[in-house]
Design a protein around this motif. Sequence first.
Motif, PDB file in Angstrom:
ATOM      1  N   ARG A 162      49.554  92.228 124.370  1.00  0.00           N
ATOM      2  CA  ARG A 162      50.696  91.707 124.670  1.00  0.00           C
ATOM      3  C   ARG A 162      50.648  90.446 125.496  1.00  0.00           C
ATOM      4  O   ARG A 162      51.292  89.481 125.395  1.00  0.00           O
ATOM      5  CB  ARG A 162      51.753  92.641 125.376  1.00  0.00           C
ATOM      6  N   TYR A 163      49.559  90.356 126.508  1.00  0.00           N
ATOM      7  CA  TYR A 163      49.351  89.489 127.111  1.00  0.00           C
ATOM      8  C   TYR A 163      48.945  87.963 126.266  1.00  0.00           C
ATOM      9  O   TYR A 163      49.109  87.096 126.530  1.00  0.00           O
ATOM     10  CB  TYR A 163      48.093  89.881 128.021  1.00  0.00           C
ATOM     11  N   HIS A 164      48.062  88.395 125.406  1.00  0.00           N
ATOM     12  CA  HIS A 164      47.609  87.273 124.473  1.00  0.00           C
ATOM     13  C   HIS A 164      48.609  86.491 123.681  1.00  0.00           C
ATOM     14  O   HIS A 164      49.114  85.445 123.634  1.00  0.00           O
ATOM     15  CB  HIS A 164      46.680  87.739 123.416  1.00  0.00           C
ATOM     16  N   ILE A 165      49.680  87.300 123.043  1.00  0.00           N
ATOM     17  CA  ILE A 165      50.790  87.075 122.479  1.00  0.00           C
ATOM     18  C   ILE A 165      51.703  86.140 123.474  1.00  0.00           C
ATOM     19  O   ILE A 165      52.194  85.110 122.997  1.00  0.00           O
ATOM     20  CB  ILE A 165      51.641  87.883 121.910  1.00  0.00           C
ATOM     21  N   GLN A 166      52.092  86.638 124.636  1.00  0.00           N
ATOM     22  CA  GLN A 166      52.796  85.784 125.620  1.00  0.00           C
ATOM     23  C   GLN A 166      52.094  84.454 125.729  1.00  0.00           C
ATOM     24  O   GLN A 166      52.916  83.450 126.151  1.00  0.00           O
ATOM     25  CB  GLN A 166      52.939  86.753 126.764  1.00  0.00           C
ATOM     26  N   ARG A 167      50.640  84.365 125.999  1.00  0.00           N
ATOM     27  CA  ARG A 167      50.129  83.377 126.494  1.00  0.00           C
ATOM     28  C   ARG A 167      50.285  81.928 125.355  1.00  0.00           C
ATOM     29  O   ARG A 167      50.287  81.239 125.580  1.00  0.00           O
ATOM     30  CB  ARG A 167      48.743  83.404 126.784  1.00  0.00           C
ATOM     31  N   MET A 168      50.054  82.905 123.809  1.00  0.00           N
ATOM     32  CA  MET A 168      50.120  81.784 122.805  1.00  0.00           C
ATOM     33  C   MET A 168      51.683  81.357 122.684  1.00  0.00           C
ATOM     34  O   MET A 168      52.159  80.051 122.234  1.00  0.00           O
ATOM     35  CB  MET A 168      49.871  82.422 121.746  1.00  0.00           C
ATOM     36  N   ILE A 203      55.497  83.430 116.902  1.00  0.00           N
ATOM     37  CA  ILE A 203      54.249  83.330 116.540  1.00  0.00           C
ATOM     38  C   ILE A 203      53.592  84.900 116.314  1.00  0.00           C
ATOM     39  O   ILE A 203      52.935  85.105 115.692  1.00  0.00           O
ATOM     40  CB  ILE A 203      53.205  82.558 117.745  1.00  0.00           C
ATOM     41  N   GLU A 204      54.345  85.610 117.054  1.00  0.00           N
ATOM     42  CA  GLU A 204      54.165  87.396 116.876  1.00  0.00           C
ATOM     43  C   GLU A 204      54.281  87.596 115.416  1.00  0.00           C
ATOM     44  O   GLU A 204      53.372  88.464 114.789  1.00  0.00           O
ATOM     45  CB  GLU A 204      55.094  88.247 117.769  1.00  0.00           C
ATOM     46  N   TYR A 205      55.369  87.125 114.754  1.00  0.00           N
ATOM     47  CA  TYR A 205      55.587  87.359 113.572  1.00  0.00           C
ATOM     48  C   TYR A 205      54.597  87.014 112.643  1.00  0.00           C
ATOM     49  O   TYR A 205      54.059  87.405 111.639  1.00  0.00           O
ATOM     50  CB  TYR A 205      57.072  86.825 113.156  1.00  0.00           C
ATOM     51  N   LYS A 206      54.017  85.698 112.812  1.00  0.00           N
ATOM     52  CA  LYS A 206      53.118  85.209 112.161  1.00  0.00           C
ATOM     53  C   LYS A 206      51.731  86.165 112.246  1.00  0.00           C
ATOM     54  O   LYS A 206      50.987  86.074 111.182  1.00  0.00           O
ATOM     55  CB  LYS A 206      52.894  83.591 112.688  1.00  0.00           C
ATOM     56  N   ILE A 207      51.451  86.589 113.311  1.00  0.00           N
ATOM     57  CA  ILE A 207      49.978  87.360 113.668  1.00  0.00           C
ATOM     58  C   ILE A 207      50.140  88.498 112.726  1.00  0.00           C
ATOM     59  O   ILE A 207      49.340  88.812 112.016  1.00  0.00           O
ATOM     60  CB  ILE A 207      49.998  87.628 114.912  1.00  0.00           C
ATOM     61  N   MET A 243      55.405  76.957 122.851  1.00  0.00           N
ATOM     62  CA  MET A 243      56.786  76.435 123.264  1.00  0.00           C
ATOM     63  C   MET A 243      56.618  74.943 124.197  1.00  0.00           C
ATOM     64  O   MET A 243      57.217  74.226 123.965  1.00  0.00           O
ATOM     65  CB  MET A 243      57.577  77.488 124.333  1.00  0.00           C
ATOM     66  N   ARG A 244      55.522  75.128 124.808  1.00  0.00           N
ATOM     67  CA  ARG A 244      55.340  73.683 125.727  1.00  0.00           C
ATOM     68  C   ARG A 244      55.195  72.442 124.635  1.00  0.00           C
ATOM     69  O   ARG A 244      55.533  71.512 124.688  1.00  0.00           O
ATOM     70  CB  ARG A 244      53.993  74.000 126.504  1.00  0.00           C
ATOM     71  N   MET A 245      54.313  72.999 123.424  1.00  0.00           N
ATOM     72  CA  MET A 245      54.019  71.826 122.503  1.00  0.00           C
ATOM     73  C   MET A 245      55.221  71.550 121.828  1.00  0.00           C
ATOM     74  O   MET A 245      55.407  70.231 121.359  1.00  0.00           O
ATOM     75  CB  MET A 245      52.791  72.219 121.582  1.00  0.00           C
ATOM     76  N   ILE A 246      56.032  72.563 121.342  1.00  0.00           N
ATOM     77  CA  ILE A 246      57.529  72.113 120.885  1.00  0.00           C
ATOM     78  C   ILE A 246      58.330  71.571 121.490  1.00  0.00           C
ATOM     79  O   ILE A 246      59.147  70.447 121.063  1.00  0.00           O
ATOM     80  CB  ILE A 246      58.049  73.488 120.339  1.00  0.00           C
ATOM     81  N   ARG A 247      58.436  71.605 122.790  1.00  0.00           N
ATOM     82  CA  ARG A 247      59.411  71.028 123.848  1.00  0.00           C
ATOM     83  C   ARG A 247      58.811  69.502 123.839  1.00  0.00           C
ATOM     84  O   ARG A 247      59.510  68.625 123.729  1.00  0.00           O
ATOM     85  CB  ARG A 247      59.080  71.429 125.355  1.00  0.00           C
ATOM     86  N   TRP A 248      57.530  69.432 123.784  1.00  0.00           N
ATOM     87  CA  TRP A 248      56.913  68.012 124.021  1.00  0.00           C
ATOM     88  C   TRP A 248      57.271  67.213 122.661  1.00  0.00           C
ATOM     89  O   TRP A 248      57.655  66.125 122.895  1.00  0.00           O
ATOM     90  CB  TRP A 248      55.469  68.212 124.183  1.00  0.00           C
ATOM     91  N   MET A 249      57.245  67.700 121.647  1.00  0.00           N
ATOM     92  CA  MET A 249      57.247  67.245 119.948  1.00  0.00           C
ATOM     93  C   MET A 249      58.628  66.767 120.212  1.00  0.00           C
ATOM     94  O   MET A 249      59.060  65.803 119.576  1.00  0.00           O
ATOM     95  CB  MET A 249      56.852  68.042 119.100  1.00  0.00           C
ATOM     96  N   VAL A 266      51.569  71.820 113.264  1.00  0.00           N
ATOM     97  CA  VAL A 266      49.869  71.671 113.195  1.00  0.00           C
ATOM     98  C   VAL A 266      49.390  72.452 114.155  1.00  0.00           C
ATOM     99  O   VAL A 266      48.027  72.736 113.875  1.00  0.00           O
ATOM    100  CB  VAL A 266      49.749  70.040 113.535  1.00  0.00           C
ATOM    101  N   VAL A 267      49.652  72.935 115.194  1.00  0.00           N
ATOM    102  CA  VAL A 267      49.022  73.583 116.296  1.00  0.00           C
ATOM    103  C   VAL A 267      48.669  75.108 115.903  1.00  0.00           C
ATOM    104  O   VAL A 267      47.819  75.801 116.042  1.00  0.00           O
ATOM    105  CB  VAL A 267      49.619  73.604 117.437  1.00  0.00           C
ATOM    106  N   ARG A 268      49.560  75.622 114.977  1.00  0.00           N
ATOM    107  CA  ARG A 268      49.613  77.213 114.736  1.00  0.00           C
ATOM    108  C   ARG A 268      48.184  77.674 114.081  1.00  0.00           C
ATOM    109  O   ARG A 268      47.699  78.543 114.459  1.00  0.00           O
ATOM    110  CB  ARG A 268      50.757  77.662 113.976  1.00  0.00           C
ATOM    111  N   PRO A 269      47.842  76.846 113.163  1.00  0.00           N
ATOM    112  CA  PRO A 269      46.638  77.146 112.587  1.00  0.00           C
ATOM    113  C   PRO A 269      45.491  77.342 113.383  1.00  0.00           C
ATOM    114  O   PRO A 269      44.420  78.261 113.441  1.00  0.00           O
ATOM    115  CB  PRO A 269      46.277  76.124 111.410  1.00  0.00           C
ATOM    116  N   ALA A 270      45.470  76.369 114.586  1.00  0.00           N
ATOM    117  CA  ALA A 270      44.458  76.532 115.517  1.00  0.00           C
ATOM    118  C   ALA A 270      44.532  77.715 116.388  1.00  0.00           C
ATOM    119  O   ALA A 270      43.512  78.434 116.885  1.00  0.00           O
ATOM    120  CB  ALA A 270      44.280  75.200 116.272  1.00  0.00           C
ATOM    121  N   LEU A 271      45.867  77.987 116.679  1.00  0.00           N
ATOM    122  CA  LEU A 271      46.363  79.216 117.657  1.00  0.00           C
ATOM    123  C   LEU A 271      45.718  80.484 116.878  1.00  0.00           C
ATOM    124  O   LEU A 271      45.316  81.446 117.639  1.00  0.00           O
ATOM    125  CB  LEU A 271      47.433  79.127 117.847  1.00  0.00           C
TER     126      LEU A 271
END
Length: 80
Positions: free
Chosen positions: A18-24, A58-62, A29-35, A2-7
């Motif tokens: 590279r910094y942006h990809i790393q932050r995303m 997420i890099e592949y999706k971009i 990963m925090r959200m996946i761990r939580w879920m 659900v979160v990816r479209p927003a990101l």
Amino acid sequence: MVVRPALLHDAECWLVKRYHIQRMQVAEMRMIRWMCGHTGLDRIRNEVIISKIGVVSIEYKIREARFRWFGHTRQSLWMH
């Protein structure tokens, strides 16, 4: 997810560093761990969790979004 479209909203037009990809990746990963009900204290590697749920990076999706956008703009340029 659900979160990816927003990101990734309008990611094909960003100047992504590279910094942006790393932050995303960290945020996702925090959200996946939580879920999945895991925390960092569980000491489960990210790769193990990702392989269990079958999520691509997420890099592949971009990159996928950029190629789709490029193909769309290239096609519309040839039409005119």
